[in-house]
Design a protein around this motif. Structure first.
Motif, PDB file in Angstrom:
ATOM      1  N   SER A  72      38.273  31.371  40.460  1.00 26.48           N
ATOM      2  CA  SER A  72      39.504  31.753  39.761  1.00 26.48           C
ATOM      3  C   SER A  72      40.068  33.009  40.395  1.00 26.48           C
ATOM      4  O   SER A  72      39.350  33.970  40.658  1.00 26.48           O
ATOM      5  CB  SER A  72      39.229  31.989  38.278  1.00 26.48           C
ATOM      6  N   SER A  73      41.333  32.998  40.663  1.00 25.41           N
ATOM      7  CA  SER A  73      42.002  34.187  41.199  1.00 25.41           C
ATOM      8  C   SER A  73      42.639  34.933  40.029  1.00 25.41           C
ATOM      9  O   SER A  73      42.796  34.380  38.940  1.00 25.41           O
ATOM     10  CB  SER A  73      43.058  33.775  42.222  1.00 25.41           C
ATOM     11  N   PRO A  74      43.013  36.185  40.229  1.00 23.73           N
ATOM     12  CA  PRO A  74      43.601  36.955  39.109  1.00 23.73           C
ATOM     13  C   PRO A  74      44.845  36.294  38.512  1.00 23.73           C
ATOM     14  O   PRO A  74      45.132  36.448  37.340  1.00 23.73           O
ATOM     15  CB  PRO A  74      43.954  38.293  39.739  1.00 23.73           C
ATOM     16  N   GLN A  75      45.575  35.516  39.295  1.00 23.45           N
ATOM     17  CA  GLN A  75      46.790  34.889  38.775  1.00 23.45           C
ATOM     18  C   GLN A  75      46.488  33.713  37.859  1.00 23.45           C
ATOM     19  O   GLN A  75      47.302  33.374  37.008  1.00 23.45           O
ATOM     20  CB  GLN A  75      47.676  34.390  39.929  1.00 23.45           C
ATOM     21  N   THR A  76      45.315  33.089  37.980  1.00 24.80           N
ATOM     22  CA  THR A  76      45.037  31.880  37.207  1.00 24.80           C
ATOM     23  C   THR A  76      44.197  32.149  35.968  1.00 24.80           C
ATOM     24  O   THR A  76      43.868  31.223  35.254  1.00 24.80           O
ATOM     25  CB  THR A  76      44.309  30.848  38.080  1.00 24.80           C
ATOM     26  N   ARG A  77      43.837  33.389  35.688  1.00 25.46           N
ATOM     27  CA  ARG A  77      43.025  33.668  34.507  1.00 25.46           C
ATOM     28  C   ARG A  77      43.861  33.559  33.242  1.00 25.46           C
ATOM     29  O   ARG A  77      45.046  33.879  33.232  1.00 25.46           O
ATOM     30  CB  ARG A  77      42.423  35.067  34.590  1.00 25.46           C
ATOM     31  N   ALA A  78      43.219  33.117  32.179  1.00 23.69           N
ATOM     32  CA  ALA A  78      43.930  32.936  30.921  1.00 23.69           C
ATOM     33  C   ALA A  78      44.150  34.274  30.205  1.00 23.69           C
ATOM     34  O   ALA A  78      45.029  34.376  29.360  1.00 23.69           O
ATOM     35  CB  ALA A  78      43.148  32.002  30.014  1.00 23.69           C
ATOM     36  N   TYR A  79      43.353  35.277  30.533  1.00 26.13           N
ATOM     37  CA  TYR A  79      43.484  36.583  29.870  1.00 26.13           C
ATOM     38  C   TYR A  79      43.170  37.673  30.889  1.00 26.13           C
ATOM     39  O   TYR A  79      42.418  37.459  31.840  1.00 26.13           O
ATOM     40  CB  TYR A  79      42.549  36.679  28.666  1.00 26.13           C
ATOM     41  N   PRO A  80      43.723  38.858  30.709  1.00 30.99           N
ATOM     42  CA  PRO A  80      43.470  39.925  31.685  1.00 30.99           C
ATOM     43  C   PRO A  80      42.047  40.474  31.566  1.00 30.99           C
ATOM     44  O   PRO A  80      41.420  40.411  30.513  1.00 30.99           O
ATOM     45  CB  PRO A  80      44.495  40.991  31.318  1.00 30.99           C
ATOM     46  N   GLU A  81      41.565  40.998  32.651  1.00 28.84           N
ATOM     47  CA  GLU A  81      40.231  41.595  32.663  1.00 28.84           C
ATOM     48  C   GLU A  81      40.284  42.917  31.896  1.00 28.84           C
ATOM     49  O   GLU A  81      41.250  43.675  32.027  1.00 28.84           O
ATOM     50  CB  GLU A  81      39.813  41.843  34.107  1.00 28.84           C
ATOM     51  N   PRO A  82      39.280  43.204  31.068  1.00 25.73           N
ATOM     52  CA  PRO A  82      39.317  44.458  30.313  1.00 25.73           C
ATOM     53  C   PRO A  82      39.209  45.665  31.244  1.00 25.73           C
ATOM     54  O   PRO A  82      38.638  45.582  32.331  1.00 25.73           O
ATOM     55  CB  PRO A  82      38.106  44.366  29.388  1.00 25.73           C
ATOM     56  N   ALA A  83      39.757  46.772  30.802  1.00 23.78           N
ATOM     57  CA  ALA A  83      39.702  47.992  31.596  1.00 23.78           C
ATOM     58  C   ALA A  83      38.269  48.508  31.657  1.00 23.78           C
ATOM     59  O   ALA A  83      37.469  48.257  30.751  1.00 23.78           O
ATOM     60  CB  ALA A  83      40.619  49.040  30.975  1.00 23.78           C
ATOM     61  N   ALA A  84      37.963  49.221  32.709  1.00 23.30           N
ATOM     62  CA  ALA A  84      36.627  49.798  32.852  1.00 23.30           C
ATOM     63  C   ALA A  84      36.428  50.877  31.795  1.00 23.30           C
ATOM     64  O   ALA A  84      37.383  51.502  31.320  1.00 23.30           O
ATOM     65  CB  ALA A  84      36.468  50.391  34.243  1.00 23.30           C
ATOM     66  N   HIS A  85      35.179  51.089  31.421  1.00 19.65           N
ATOM     67  CA  HIS A  85      34.851  52.111  30.429  1.00 19.65           C
ATOM     68  C   HIS A  85      35.254  53.490  30.965  1.00 19.65           C
ATOM     69  O   HIS A  85      35.061  53.777  32.146  1.00 19.65           O
ATOM     70  CB  HIS A  85      33.348  52.073  30.144  1.00 19.65           C
ATOM     71  N   PRO A  86      35.804  54.361  30.130  1.00 17.17           N
ATOM     72  CA  PRO A  86      36.252  55.669  30.616  1.00 17.17           C
ATOM     73  C   PRO A  86      35.145  56.501  31.258  1.00 17.17           C
ATOM     74  O   PRO A  86      35.399  57.289  32.148  1.00 17.17           O
ATOM     75  CB  PRO A  86      36.776  56.384  29.373  1.00 17.17           C
ATOM     76  N   LEU A  87      33.903  56.307  30.818  1.00 19.80           N
ATOM     77  CA  LEU A  87      32.819  57.108  31.388  1.00 19.80           C
ATOM     78  C   LEU A  87      32.463  56.675  32.812  1.00 19.80           C
ATOM     79  O   LEU A  87      31.718  57.357  33.500  1.00 19.80           O
ATOM     80  CB  LEU A  87      31.574  57.026  30.488  1.00 19.80           C
ATOM     81  N   TRP A  88      32.973  55.530  33.255  1.00 17.43           N
ATOM     82  CA  TRP A  88      32.709  55.083  34.613  1.00 17.43           C
ATOM     83  C   TRP A  88      33.541  55.858  35.626  1.00 17.43           C
ATOM     84  O   TRP A  88      33.280  55.795  36.803  1.00 17.43           O
ATOM     85  CB  TRP A  88      33.001  53.602  34.758  1.00 17.43           C
ATOM     86  N   HIS A  89      34.571  56.543  35.176  1.00 22.33           N
ATOM     87  CA  HIS A  89      35.461  57.276  36.074  1.00 22.33           C
ATOM     88  C   HIS A  89      35.140  58.759  36.002  1.00 22.33           C
ATOM     89  O   HIS A  89      35.050  59.337  34.924  1.00 22.33           O
ATOM     90  CB  HIS A  89      36.922  57.060  35.683  1.00 22.33           C
ATOM     91  N   ARG A  90      34.983  59.369  37.159  1.00 19.69           N
ATOM     92  CA  ARG A  90      34.753  60.816  37.198  1.00 19.69           C
ATOM     93  C   ARG A  90      36.055  61.485  37.609  1.00 19.69           C
ATOM     94  O   ARG A  90      36.603  61.201  38.664  1.00 19.69           O
ATOM     95  CB  ARG A  90      33.661  61.158  38.197  1.00 19.69           C
ATOM     96  N   HIS A  91      36.545  62.376  36.748  1.00 23.54           N
ATOM     97  CA  HIS A  91      37.791  63.070  37.042  1.00 23.54           C
ATOM     98  C   HIS A  91      37.553  64.493  37.515  1.00 23.54           C
ATOM     99  O   HIS A  91      38.485  65.202  37.832  1.00 23.54           O
ATOM    100  CB  HIS A  91      38.692  63.082  35.806  1.00 23.54           C
ATOM    101  N   GLN A  92      36.299  64.893  37.526  1.00 23.14           N
ATOM    102  CA  GLN A  92      36.015  66.252  37.957  1.00 23.14           C
ATOM    103  C   GLN A  92      34.758  66.260  38.812  1.00 23.14           C
ATOM    104  O   GLN A  92      33.984  65.321  38.800  1.00 23.14           O
ATOM    105  CB  GLN A  92      35.840  67.163  36.757  1.00 23.14           C
ATOM    106  N   ARG A  93      34.580  67.344  39.548  1.00 19.92           N
ATOM    107  CA  ARG A  93      33.401  67.452  40.406  1.00 19.92           C
ATOM    108  C   ARG A  93      32.166  67.686  39.551  1.00 19.92           C
ATOM    109  O   ARG A  93      32.249  68.287  38.490  1.00 19.92           O
ATOM    110  CB  ARG A  93      33.593  68.615  41.372  1.00 19.92           C
TER     111      ARG A  93
END
Length: 64
Positions: free
Chosen positions: A3-24
């Motif tokens: 399945s490609s992103p265009q053929t999915r029936a629903y969007p993929e959920p956003a990544a958890h906020p703790l997975w992103h590091r915004h600071q050193r």
């Protein structure tokens, strides 16, 4: 069928906020650095424990 992103029936959920590091990452304190050095030296010079093979049970006990 893949399945490609265009053929999915629903969007993929956003990544958890703790997975992103915004600071050193916070730098280690001198005490933490000293402890890490001591543990590293200890680990490098300590022989690894050898695992002993388990003694086999006699055939008479194993069949019980």
């Amino acid at each position: 069928m893949s399945s490609s992103p265009q053929t999915r029936a629903y969007p993929e959920p956003a990544a958890h906020p703790l997975w992103h590091r915004h600071q050193r990452p916070r730098p280690l304190t001198p005490a933490q650095q000293k402890r890490n050095r001591e543990l590293l030296l200890l680990a490098q010079h300590t022989p690894r424990p050898r695992t002993r093979p388990r003694p086999r049970k006699p055939a008479a006990e194993a069949s019980r």
